[in-house]
Motif scaffolding. Structure first.
Motif, mmCIF file in Angstrom:
data_model
loop_
_atom_site.group_PDB
_atom_site.id
_atom_site.type_symbol
_atom_site.label_atom_id
_atom_site.label_comp_id
_atom_site.label_asym_id
_atom_site.label_seq_id
_atom_site.Cartn_x
_atom_site.Cartn_y
_atom_site.Cartn_z
ATOM 1 N N UNK A 3 54.152 59.929 29.883
ATOM 2 C CA UNK A 3 53.275 60.805 30.640
ATOM 3 C C UNK A 3 54.122 61.578 31.644
ATOM 4 N N UNK A 4 53.525 62.624 32.196
ATOM 5 C CA UNK A 4 54.202 63.406 33.218
ATOM 6 C C UNK A 4 53.179 63.803 34.272
ATOM 7 N N UNK A 5 53.638 64.109 35.455
ATOM 8 C CA UNK A 5 52.756 64.563 36.525
ATOM 9 C C UNK A 5 53.040 66.035 36.764
ATOM 10 N N UNK A 10 48.292 66.235 44.102
ATOM 11 C CA UNK A 10 47.987 66.414 45.525
ATOM 12 C C UNK A 10 48.581 65.279 46.376
ATOM 13 N N UNK A 11 49.464 64.468 45.790
ATOM 14 C CA UNK A 11 50.114 63.373 46.516
ATOM 15 C C UNK A 11 49.112 62.432 47.189
ATOM 16 N N UNK A 12 48.092 62.068 46.437
ATOM 17 C CA UNK A 12 47.040 61.219 47.001
ATOM 18 C C UNK A 12 47.424 59.743 47.025
ATOM 19 N N UNK A 13 48.514 59.371 46.381
ATOM 20 C CA UNK A 13 49.051 58.016 46.400
ATOM 21 C C UNK A 13 48.286 56.989 45.564
ATOM 22 N N UNK A 14 47.331 57.388 44.744
ATOM 23 C CA UNK A 14 46.578 56.378 44.001
ATOM 24 C C UNK A 14 47.233 55.965 42.692
ATOM 25 N N UNK A 15 48.072 56.791 42.112
ATOM 26 C CA UNK A 15 48.667 56.469 40.811
ATOM 27 C C UNK A 15 49.809 55.464 40.911
ATOM 28 N N UNK A 29 58.615 66.936 45.714
ATOM 29 C CA UNK A 29 57.382 67.595 46.137
ATOM 30 C C UNK A 29 56.129 66.843 45.731
ATOM 31 N N UNK A 30 56.156 66.201 44.572
ATOM 32 C CA UNK A 30 55.017 65.444 44.085
ATOM 33 C C UNK A 30 55.511 64.139 43.477
ATOM 34 N N UNK A 31 54.586 63.321 43.069
ATOM 35 C CA UNK A 31 54.979 62.099 42.370
ATOM 36 C C UNK A 31 55.575 62.465 41.023
ATOM 37 N N UNK A 48 46.128 54.509 29.842
ATOM 38 C CA UNK A 48 47.022 54.693 30.990
ATOM 39 C C UNK A 48 46.246 54.618 32.306
ATOM 40 N N UNK A 49 46.630 53.691 33.138
ATOM 41 C CA UNK A 49 45.918 53.469 34.387
ATOM 42 C C UNK A 49 46.057 54.623 35.367
ATOM 43 N N UNK A 50 47.203 55.273 35.389
ATOM 44 C CA UNK A 50 47.389 56.407 36.309
ATOM 45 C C UNK A 50 46.408 57.530 35.982
ATOM 46 N N UNK A 51 46.191 57.768 34.688
ATOM 47 C CA UNK A 51 45.235 58.803 34.285
ATOM 48 C C UNK A 51 43.823 58.428 34.713
ATOM 49 N N UNK A 52 43.512 57.149 34.671
ATOM 50 C CA UNK A 52 42.163 56.694 35.019
ATOM 51 C C UNK A 52 41.835 56.914 36.494
ATOM 52 N N UNK A 53 42.838 56.805 37.368
ATOM 53 C CA UNK A 53 42.572 56.913 38.802
ATOM 54 C C UNK A 53 42.874 58.292 39.381
#
Length: 83
Positions: A3-5, A10-15, A29-31, A48-53
């Motif tokens: 995966x890629x970001x 928005x650098x929300x820190x949840x992933x 600049x971003x994750x 993928x958990x990052x996609x879910x959140x």
């Protein structure tokens, strides 16, 4: 595929804490996702958990890194010491 970001992040820190492989870290600049550690959560979860959140849906498949489920499972086994 790993995966890629995208730059919509928005650098929300949840992933970052959701990644079971520790593949997500803060970039300039971003994750960012380390493609050598990303297994799309194969071996850990069904999706993928990052996609879910992610609240802005900015974590697509990386078209430059095609991988089969078998390759992702092999990477998982290597990362977890099971391979």
């Amino acid at each position: 595929m790993a995966l890629m970001i995208t730059d919509e992040c928005i650098n929300c820190d949840v992933c970052e804490p959701e990644c079971p492989n520790g593949a997500i870290s803060q970039g300039d600049e971003t994750y960012v996702i380390d493609p050598n550690k990303c297994t799309e959560c194969v071996g850990h979860f069904d999706e993928p958990q990052c996609q879910q959140v992610c609240p802005v849906d900015c974590i697509p498949l990386d078209p430059d890194r095609p991988e089969t489920k078998e390759q992702l499972m092999e990477k998982y086994n290597t990362l977890t010491g099971q391979g």
